[in-house]
Structure formats: C-alpha cells, structure tokens
Design a protein around this motif. Structure first.
Motif, mmCIF file in Angstrom:
data_model
loop_
_atom_site.group_PDB
_atom_site.id
_atom_site.type_symbol
_atom_site.label_atom_id
_atom_site.label_comp_id
_atom_site.label_asym_id
_atom_site.label_seq_id
_atom_site.Cartn_x
_atom_site.Cartn_y
_atom_site.Cartn_z
ATOM 1 N N UNK A 1 -11.876 6.380 -36.649
ATOM 2 C CA UNK A 1 -12.271 7.789 -36.770
ATOM 3 C C UNK A 1 -11.490 8.698 -35.821
ATOM 4 N N UNK A 2 -11.066 8.171 -34.674
ATOM 5 C CA UNK A 2 -10.287 9.005 -33.743
ATOM 6 C C UNK A 2 -8.957 9.422 -34.382
ATOM 7 N N UNK A 3 -8.293 8.445 -35.048
ATOM 8 C CA UNK A 3 -7.023 8.768 -35.712
ATOM 9 C C UNK A 3 -7.249 9.738 -36.868
ATOM 10 N N UNK A 4 -8.359 9.543 -37.601
ATOM 11 C CA UNK A 4 -8.663 10.450 -38.720
ATOM 12 C C UNK A 4 -8.888 11.875 -38.201
ATOM 13 N N UNK A 5 -9.658 11.989 -37.128
ATOM 14 C CA UNK A 5 -9.932 13.320 -36.565
ATOM 15 C C UNK A 5 -8.652 13.993 -36.088
ATOM 16 N N UNK A 6 -7.797 13.231 -35.407
ATOM 17 C CA UNK A 6 -6.529 13.805 -34.928
ATOM 18 C C UNK A 6 -5.666 14.249 -36.111
ATOM 19 N N UNK A 7 -5.625 13.404 -37.154
ATOM 20 C CA UNK A 7 -4.838 13.745 -38.337
ATOM 21 C C UNK A 7 -5.355 15.007 -39.009
ATOM 22 N N UNK A 8 -6.689 15.114 -39.146
ATOM 23 C CA UNK A 8 -7.257 16.300 -39.803
ATOM 24 C C UNK A 8 -6.951 17.572 -39.010
ATOM 25 N N UNK A 9 -6.994 17.485 -37.680
ATOM 26 C CA UNK A 9 -6.692 18.672 -36.860
ATOM 27 C C UNK A 9 -5.240 19.109 -37.023
ATOM 28 N N UNK B 1 -9.095 11.081 -49.106
ATOM 29 C CA UNK B 1 -9.577 9.680 -49.115
ATOM 30 C C UNK B 1 -10.393 9.397 -47.857
ATOM 31 N N UNK B 2 -9.874 9.852 -46.710
ATOM 32 C CA UNK B 2 -10.543 9.556 -45.438
ATOM 33 C C UNK B 2 -11.912 10.216 -45.357
ATOM 34 N N UNK B 3 -12.083 11.326 -46.055
ATOM 35 C CA UNK B 3 -13.346 12.053 -45.983
ATOM 36 C C UNK B 3 -14.401 11.558 -46.950
ATOM 37 N N UNK C 1 -17.118 9.037 -48.254
ATOM 38 C CA UNK C 1 -17.939 7.980 -47.667
ATOM 39 C C UNK C 1 -17.873 6.694 -48.478
ATOM 40 N N UNK C 2 -17.556 6.803 -49.779
ATOM 41 C CA UNK C 2 -17.432 5.622 -50.643
ATOM 42 C C UNK C 2 -16.399 5.936 -51.717
ATOM 43 N N UNK C 3 -15.869 4.914 -52.385
ATOM 44 C CA UNK C 3 -14.869 5.177 -53.431
ATOM 45 C C UNK C 3 -15.391 6.128 -54.506
ATOM 46 N N UNK C 4 -16.674 5.983 -54.871
ATOM 47 C CA UNK C 4 -17.240 6.834 -55.935
ATOM 48 C C UNK C 4 -17.338 8.296 -55.519
ATOM 49 N N UNK C 5 -17.326 8.549 -54.226
ATOM 50 C CA UNK C 5 -17.455 9.930 -53.744
ATOM 51 C C UNK C 5 -16.096 10.594 -53.524
#
Length: 414
Positions: free
Chosen positions: A269-277, A301-303, A305-309
């Motif tokens: 999640x840290x990498x995802x947050x940095x990427x989103x910023x 994709x990162x946001x 919660x599941x593939x269906x979402x």
C-alpha cells in the motif's frame, strides 16, 4: 554461515558488474575497453579474494582494479608508443583518481551512461538497445526479443551505436539542465524497458528480476531530482504501482498468478499511495502523456478491492486516450483484453484477431495467449488449444511455459 568467496563474487557480479562497467566507461570513454577491464577486474578478484578476503568496499576495489587493468589493456594494444599528450594526460588523471577515490562513495555513473547511449547523435533505433546492452547487461538475444527482431539485426545495431560513441567522441556526462528535456524520451524508454525486463523477464527460470526493477526505480527517482517533469513522475508512478504487486505475481514455486487471482491484501500500500500521489501531481501539471496514462490504468486496478469491482469502463476509456497519444499494436492488444472484460470475450476476441489479421504481433506470444484464453471462455476449446500451443512455442520464459502447459493440459482434459 558466510557464503564461500566464489559465491560472493558471483553475487557481486550479478548485482554490481554494470555499475563497475559504467564507472570504467565514464573514465575511459570507450565501451569495449571498459568491458575488457571490468572482466579482468572480476578475474583478478577470483584469484586474490580467496586469499585476502572480500574488501570492505568490493565495488570500489573492482573499479580501481579495473582502471589499472584498462591501462594495462591500452599498453597491450601498443597504443602507448604512439600516445598523444592528451591521452598521456588522461592516464595521469586516472592514476590520480585512483589514489583519491579508493575509499570514496561510488558516483552514479549508470545514469551518465544512459544519457551517453541516448545522445541525439545516435540513431533512435539504436539508443535504447545500446543502453540495455551496456547499462543493464542484457544479452543481444534478450534485447532482440524485446524489440521483436532477430539477434543478428540487433547485434548490428549495437555495434553501430558503440562505433558512433567512439567516432563522434560523445561525452560520458549528464547534459546541462537546458538540454535535459530533448534527451528525456529515450531515457524514459530505457528506464521503462529495464523495469519491464525485471518485472517480467523475457527468458530464464525466474518470472522476475527484482534487481533490474529496483534499479529502474532508483534511476527514475534520480532523474526526478534532476528534472520535475510530468512524464518522469508518470513513469515513476507506473513502476511503483506495478512493483506493489510483485510478491503476489507468482507462487513460492515460481508459477504465474494472474492479476484476478492475486491476494490483494498483500499488495504494497505504501508504493500504491506514492504512485497515486505522483499521478495527481503529473495530471495537475497538464503536461502529462504516455506514462502517466498507463500509470492511471494501473491505479484503477490498484484501487479495486476485488476483480469484480474493477472499473473496466474507465480502463477502456484510458486505453482509448493512450492509443491516440501513441498508437501501437501492443497497446491495442491490451485494450482488447480490457474490452473483453467490459463487453464480453467475443468483443475482445474480434479485436485481437483483427490485429493478427493485419500481420502484426504474429510473433508475440502474449497475443496468441490472450486469444487462446478468450477462445476458451466462449467454449471453442480446439481453437483455444491451437492458439495456446502457438504461444507456447514462442515464449522463452520458464514460468510462462509452465503456465501455458498447465492451461493446455486442463483444456485437453475437458
């Protein structure tokens, strides 16, 4: 228990040989000489270290030894007898540098080498392959596969690039700030290809090469310090978002785990947050492009919660933008897969077959693998098997071979 010396040397070669090479290339401005000197330095380490032990700073030791070896190589080439005052002065400088830098921190010479290989005087078709060979140490075969061409053609391009650097006396240096934007596209392409080779290795037993991915991210961070450019932010964001999923992309046995089957709770999640910023900063600049849009797709994709979402409608829309910015059959293929997820497999299949009917991506295993999967989903098992068999003949990657083989066995058992 400490590793045997030879294993330590092998590990240092894998991790740091290109760093040693880049420093020697900068010092001597001669890629072939740097390669010879680097190889001789490691050979010397193999002889000396079992008796003397591994030095406290083995990379500095190898660079220093390589510098002296390079001088020896020059002498062996009998160039000293016709040496010019300029070359003599250069060798004197090398000796002084050796004395002053023996314990100093290693400069980042790989970024300099990337800018050298991506100099505007070098043909665009040669810049990236040359950098992958000289900076990353990829084999000619690996680079040829990445560019969907033959090893012989790629070898010729690399030789021409090295000759151009030598004949045009291209400097081994990072350009002035004012010149950076003109050099940026090629450098970003190289860094992304380095990352891709690390994230999805084109050959070998392992699906990934974490050393290459980490190096690409490190180089991009350095580049961002030099230049606050939207696309540098976009590329860094894209790589961080991909990297966030590394641990979930394969099983402990090295088998591939598809995105839809990955344990999303293990994504970093840290990498995802940095990427989103970084994406937000890039979009706010209104100067974003190819890499930022790709990062935005990865962020969707990162946001989820599941593939269906997963918001496939947004992903298809982003691919439409991407195709307008940089049309390519590979991006078309990726869009076709997104369309299949949004509108159904038949819609995606039609798009993939249109690409193949044009004669594009015929030698690209992922195109045939994607077609095979969509054929399987609509129940055309015989056609699906044929497509997957074609993909299997094209891939050089052990994990992909196992993945396709298992899929084929499952289809044949139906």
């Amino acid at each position: 228990m400490p590793q045997p010396i030879q294993l330590q040397i092998d590990q240092i070669f894998r991790d740091a040989s290109r760093q040693v090479f880049a420093s020697l290339a900068r010092g001597f401005c001669d890629l072939d000489l740097a390669e010879d000197a680097m190889q001789e330095a490691f050979a010397t380490a193999t002889i000396q270290w079992p008796h003397s032990g591994v030095p406290d700073n083995p990379i500095a030791w190898l660079i220093t030894t390589g510098r002296f070896k390079a001088v020896d190589v020059i002498r062996r080439r009998e160039k000293l007898k016709e040496i010019s005052a300029e070359v003599a002065n250069r060798l004197k400088q090398v000796a002084q540098v050796n004395a002053s830098r023996s314990g100093a921190q290693i400069e980042d010479d790989r970024l300099r080498l990337i800018f050298t290989c991506c100099h505007p005087a070098i043909d665009l078709k040669i810049q990236v392959p040359l950098t992958l060979r000289e900076v990353c140490g990829l084999t000619t075969d690996e680079i040829a596969r990445a560019f969907l061409t033959t090893p012989a053609t790629m070898a010729q391009r690399i030789v021409r690039g090295k000759a151009k650097i030598r004949d045009a006396a291209i400097p081994f240096a990072i350009p002035e700030l004012a010149d950076l934007p003109d050099r940026l596209d090629s450098v970003l392409s190289v860094i992304y290809l380095i990352f891709n080779e690390g994230y999805s290795a084109s050959s070998g037993d392992s699906l990934t090469r974490a050393d290459l991915s980490s190096e690409a991210i490190r180089l991009c961070r350095l580049l961002l310090e030099l230049l606050e450019d939207a696309e540098v932010m976009g590329l860094l964001a894209l790589m961080l978002l991909h990297e966030s999923r590394r641990e979930t992309r394969q099983t402990s046995d090295g088998d591939i785990v598809l995105l839809e089957d990955q344990d999303r709770s293990r994504w970093d999640q840290d990498l995802i947050t940095e990427g989103q910023r970084l994406i937000e900063r890039s979009l706010a600049s209104r100067r974003f492009g190819f890499y930022t849009i790709q990062a935005a797709i990865s962020a969707v994709h990162a946001g989820a919660a599941s593939p269906n979402e997963t918001d496939w409608n947004q992903i298809v829309a982003l691919y439409n933008v991407l195709l307008r910015i940089e049309p390519s059959p590979v991006i078309e293929l990726n869009r076709a897969v997104a369309v299949a997820m949004h509108d159904g497999p038949e819609s995606g299949l039609k798009l993939i077959e249109a690409i193949l009917d044009r004669g594009e991506l015929l030698n690209y295993s992922l195109a045939h693998a994607a077609r095979g999967e969509l054929l399987r989903r609509i129940g055309r098992t015989t056609d699906a098997s044929e497509a997957l068999e074609t993909a299997l003949t094209m891939t050089q990657q052990a994990s992909e071979k196992r993945f396709l083989t298992k899929k084929l066995a499952k289809l044949r058992s139906l």
